[in-house]
Scaffold this active site. Structure first.
Site, mmCIF file in Angstrom:
data_model
loop_
_atom_site.group_PDB
_atom_site.id
_atom_site.type_symbol
_atom_site.label_atom_id
_atom_site.label_comp_id
_atom_site.label_asym_id
_atom_site.label_seq_id
_atom_site.Cartn_x
_atom_site.Cartn_y
_atom_site.Cartn_z
ATOM 1 N N LYS A 14 30.673 3.755 27.218
ATOM 2 C CA LYS A 14 30.004 5.053 27.372
ATOM 3 C C LYS A 14 29.578 5.602 26.013
ATOM 4 O O LYS A 14 28.464 6.076 25.848
ATOM 5 C CB LYS A 14 30.928 6.083 28.053
ATOM 6 C CG LYS A 14 31.386 5.689 29.443
ATOM 7 C CD LYS A 14 32.177 6.803 30.118
ATOM 8 C CE LYS A 14 33.446 7.209 29.413
ATOM 9 N NZ LYS A 14 34.520 6.210 29.437
ATOM 10 N N ARG A 87 35.934 13.855 34.630
ATOM 11 C CA ARG A 87 36.930 12.807 34.822
ATOM 12 C C ARG A 87 37.788 13.054 36.053
ATOM 13 O O ARG A 87 38.629 12.241 36.382
ATOM 14 C CB ARG A 87 37.843 12.777 33.606
ATOM 15 C CG ARG A 87 37.654 11.554 32.696
ATOM 16 C CD ARG A 87 38.648 11.731 31.601
ATOM 17 N NE ARG A 87 38.923 10.627 30.787
ATOM 18 C CZ ARG A 87 38.377 10.371 29.605
ATOM 19 N NH1 ARG A 87 37.376 11.110 29.180
ATOM 20 N NH2 ARG A 87 38.798 9.381 28.870
ATOM 21 N N ARG A 126 38.613 -2.205 19.045
ATOM 22 C CA ARG A 126 37.820 -1.054 18.612
ATOM 23 C C ARG A 126 38.362 -0.466 17.310
ATOM 24 O O ARG A 126 39.546 -0.167 17.204
ATOM 25 C CB ARG A 126 37.898 -0.030 19.733
ATOM 26 C CG ARG A 126 36.866 1.010 19.738
ATOM 27 C CD ARG A 126 36.625 1.509 21.134
ATOM 28 N NE ARG A 126 37.683 2.351 21.673
ATOM 29 C CZ ARG A 126 37.579 3.019 22.816
ATOM 30 N NH1 ARG A 126 36.478 2.936 23.535
ATOM 31 N NH2 ARG A 126 38.565 3.755 23.259
ATOM 32 N N ARG A 159 42.134 4.225 16.901
ATOM 33 C CA ARG A 159 42.621 5.444 17.549
ATOM 34 C C ARG A 159 44.075 5.270 17.954
ATOM 35 O O ARG A 159 44.472 4.191 18.369
ATOM 36 C CB ARG A 159 41.790 5.707 18.805
ATOM 37 C CG ARG A 159 40.506 6.435 18.535
ATOM 38 C CD ARG A 159 39.617 6.444 19.728
ATOM 39 N NE ARG A 159 40.262 6.860 20.966
ATOM 40 C CZ ARG A 159 39.607 7.043 22.108
ATOM 41 N NH1 ARG A 159 38.309 6.847 22.166
ATOM 42 N NH2 ARG A 159 40.247 7.420 23.180
ATOM 43 N N ARG A 170 45.749 4.750 30.706
ATOM 44 C CA ARG A 170 44.454 5.435 30.803
ATOM 45 C C ARG A 170 43.619 4.843 31.944
ATOM 46 O O ARG A 170 42.906 5.554 32.644
ATOM 47 C CB ARG A 170 43.709 5.355 29.476
ATOM 48 C CG ARG A 170 44.226 6.379 28.468
ATOM 49 C CD ARG A 170 43.951 5.995 27.037
ATOM 50 N NE ARG A 170 42.555 5.916 26.706
ATOM 51 C CZ ARG A 170 42.080 5.216 25.670
ATOM 52 N NH1 ARG A 170 42.908 4.564 24.882
ATOM 53 N NH2 ARG A 170 40.808 5.194 25.420
HETATM 54 P P1 AMP Z 1 38.094 9.406 25.508
HETATM 55 O O1 AMP Z 1 37.700 9.392 24.064
HETATM 56 O O2 AMP Z 1 36.972 9.840 26.417
HETATM 57 O O3 AMP Z 1 38.710 8.103 25.942
HETATM 58 O O4 AMP Z 1 39.226 10.536 25.674
HETATM 59 C C1 AMP Z 1 40.439 10.454 24.964
HETATM 60 C C2 AMP Z 1 41.481 11.336 25.630
HETATM 61 O O5 AMP Z 1 41.055 12.714 25.607
HETATM 62 C C3 AMP Z 1 41.738 11.041 27.100
HETATM 63 O O6 AMP Z 1 42.660 9.964 27.296
HETATM 64 C C4 AMP Z 1 42.313 12.387 27.581
HETATM 65 O O7 AMP Z 1 43.648 12.569 27.148
HETATM 66 C C5 AMP Z 1 41.433 13.392 26.813
HETATM 67 N N1 AMP Z 1 40.192 13.701 27.570
HETATM 68 C C6 AMP Z 1 38.925 13.422 27.209
HETATM 69 N N2 AMP Z 1 38.056 13.836 28.134
HETATM 70 C C7 AMP Z 1 38.798 14.387 29.131
HETATM 71 C C8 AMP Z 1 38.478 14.982 30.379
HETATM 72 N N3 AMP Z 1 37.210 15.094 30.802
HETATM 73 N N4 AMP Z 1 39.500 15.463 31.129
HETATM 74 C C9 AMP Z 1 40.789 15.380 30.723
HETATM 75 N N5 AMP Z 1 41.174 14.810 29.569
HETATM 76 C C10 AMP Z 1 40.176 14.315 28.757
#
Ligand code: AMP
Length: 210
Positions: A14, A87, A126, A159, A170
């Protein structure tokens, strides 16, 4: 140009697609993950509140994320690409309410679909540059010198939630939440096989936006 929502499991590309779309169409990328990480790095009250949840691979509350997203959307006058939001089903509903409130058109919704086995490998590879933000993948797009940024030779970092155990959590979180979201968007949604080359995926997305 249409506003865009990118759905998909962690590691489905994404962020990569969003970056390419930003370059080609000048839309604003709204990554809720990036917004949250920025708060964590700056040790803001919000960052301190959510750090444990993010490190464990769980979801931040719909209220907090919704507020962050709304703020960013209000500053996206030239269109947006939502990366990592919605999400959950309540977040998808929040987005609908928000775009109605702001008199924005319905976004084009893409689902980047990918198996767990492929995404574990992708995510473990990554890395990114903490200085310039450039992203690499040790399997798919390695830097010229191992572990260093091609542009400024900064040591690349991973990360803290990109480890195998957290990735699996996740993914399970994603699997639990995605079905009702896919049903919510129904026919409007375009599903894409995310195991393909990123350029092929980008072409498929671009064609849908014509
Ligand atoms: P990402 O970089 O999109 O993988 O997001 C990293 C982390 O941020 C996720 O594992 C969640 O803990 C939090 N997070 C990001 N976007 C959301 C969302 N839309 N709803 C809830 N938690 C989020």
């Amino acid at each position: 140009m249409k506003d865009i929502v990118l759905l998909g499991p962690p590691g489905s590309g994404k962020g990569t697609q969003a970056d390419s779309l930003v370059q080609k169409f000048g839309l604003k990328k709204i990554s809720t993950g990036d917004l949250i990480r920025d708060h964590i790095i700056r040790n803001t009250p919000l960052g301190l509140q959510v750090k444990k949840v993010v490190d464990a691979g769980s979801l931040v509350s719909d209220e907090l994320i919704g507020a962050l997203f709304e703020d960013a959307l209000r500053n996206a006058s030239n269109g947006y690409i939502a990366d990592g939001f919605p999400r959950t089903l309540p977040q998808a509903m929040q987005l609908t309410t928000l775009i109605e409130k702001l008199s924005l058109p319905k976004p084009k919704v893409f689902f980047l679909d990918l198996d767990l086995s492929v995404l574990v490998k992708r995510i473990l590879g990554r890395k990114s540059c903490p200085t310039c933000g450039r992203g690499y993948n040790t399997f798919f797009s390695p830097p010229r010198i191992e572990g260093k940024c091609d542009d400024d030779e900064t040591v690349l970092v991973q990360r803290s939630d990109d480890n195998e155990e957290v990735i699996r959590t996740r993914y399970l979180v994603f699997k639990n939440e995605i079905e009702p979201i896919l049903n919510y968007y129904g026919e409007e949604l375009v599903a894409i096989n995310a195991s393909q080359d990123p350029k092929v995926i980008f072409d498929q997305i671009s064609k849908e936006l014509l």
